[in-house]
Design a protein around this motif. Structure first.
Motif, short mmCIF file in Angstrom:
data_model
loop_
_atom_site.label_atom_id
_atom_site.label_comp_id
_atom_site.label_asym_id
_atom_site.label_seq_id
_atom_site.Cartn_x
_atom_site.Cartn_y
_atom_site.Cartn_z
N ARG A 1 -40.80 -34.24 2.55
CA ARG A 1 -41.59 -33.12 2.04
C ARG A 1 -40.74 -32.01 1.43
O ARG A 1 -41.13 -31.39 0.44
CB ARG A 1 -42.42 -32.55 3.20
N CYS A 2 -39.56 -31.78 1.99
CA CYS A 2 -38.72 -30.67 1.52
C CYS A 2 -38.23 -30.86 0.09
O CYS A 2 -37.79 -29.90 -0.55
CB CYS A 2 -37.56 -30.43 2.47
N TYR A 3 -38.28 -32.07 -0.44
CA TYR A 3 -37.83 -32.33 -1.81
C TYR A 3 -38.98 -32.56 -2.78
O TYR A 3 -38.76 -32.93 -3.93
CB TYR A 3 -36.89 -33.54 -1.85
N MET A 4 -40.20 -32.35 -2.33
CA MET A 4 -41.37 -32.59 -3.17
C MET A 4 -41.82 -31.28 -3.82
O MET A 4 -41.58 -30.20 -3.30
CB MET A 4 -42.52 -33.17 -2.33
N TYR A 5 -42.52 -31.41 -4.94
CA TYR A 5 -43.09 -30.22 -5.58
C TYR A 5 -44.17 -29.60 -4.69
O TYR A 5 -44.29 -28.39 -4.60
CB TYR A 5 -43.70 -30.57 -6.93
N THR A 6 -44.97 -30.43 -4.06
CA THR A 6 -45.99 -29.96 -3.13
C THR A 6 -45.42 -30.11 -1.72
O THR A 6 -45.34 -31.21 -1.21
CB THR A 6 -47.28 -30.80 -3.27
N GLN A 7 -45.01 -29.00 -1.13
CA GLN A 7 -44.27 -29.09 0.13
C GLN A 7 -45.11 -28.83 1.37
O GLN A 7 -44.60 -28.96 2.47
CB GLN A 7 -43.07 -28.14 0.08
N HIS A 8 -46.38 -28.51 1.20
CA HIS A 8 -47.21 -28.31 2.38
C HIS A 8 -47.52 -29.66 3.02
O HIS A 8 -47.41 -30.71 2.38
CB HIS A 8 -48.50 -27.56 2.03
N ASP B 1 -40.89 -22.59 -5.35
CA ASP B 1 -41.37 -23.16 -4.08
C ASP B 1 -42.08 -22.14 -3.20
O ASP B 1 -42.41 -22.44 -2.06
CB ASP B 1 -40.21 -23.82 -3.33
#
Length: 178
Positions: free
Chosen positions: A32-39, A152
């Protein structure tokens, strides 16, 4: 002498039965920390995404398996009728070392041999050095940097753009498949 063969990786289409597993991988903090959508994505949000994406013939949602065990997810989205697609992927947090490389090889073979694409593009946040090195090791070329492209919620991040042509893959896979 050992006559055992190494497990054969396999790419198959994602089904509804895969939803919970793929969601668990996607919501893992290391992914998740490397995704555009981090929620953290809810199951209903994930199901809505799957239903929408499944109706789009330009989107290919794939599961990577080794010995019939799902180990990762690949998305290939055709962005033009000229055979250009964007890809994204992640593997199970507990996948054995080398799984990412196997996933990359299988997914690119699928993209170029099965889908008959001309080019696969990828993006990585500049801080995701591991993903950038992964792409380069597979034969991708860095095609650009989108400076301070992604916000972010706390700070701006640059995005590295990478691309791999089918003709380049035909040469590169001979080296990376050894």
């Amino acid at each position: 002498m050992n006559n055992s063969t190494s497990p054969v990786p396999y790419i198959r289409k994602m089904t509804r039965d895969d939803l919970e597993q793929v969601l668990a991988w996607r919501n893992h903090p290391e992914i998740r920390c490397y995704m555009y959508t981090q929620h953290e994505i809810s199951l209903s949000e994930h199901c809505d995404w799957f239903e929408r994406s499944s109706l789009d013939p330009r989107k290919h949602l794939l599961i990577f398996e080794v010995e019939n065990v799902a180990q990762g997810f690949v998305s290939i989205s055709e962005v033009s009728f000229a055979g250009v697609a964007e890809w994204g992927f992640y593997i199970a947090a507990d996948a054995p070392k080398g799984t990412g490389r196997q996933l990359g090889l299988a997914a690119l073979n699928y993209a170029f041999d099965t889908l008959r694409l001309r080019k696969v593009c990828g993006q990585a946040l500049a801080a995701n050095v591991r993903s950038i090195k992964f792409h380069l090791a597979l034969g991708f070329q860095q095609e650009g940097e989108l400076r301070e492209q992604y916000w972010d919620g706390e700070k701006c991040h640059s995005v590295i753009c990478l691309g791999l042509l089918n003709t380049e893959w035909q040469v590169a896979r001979k080296g990376v498949c050894k």
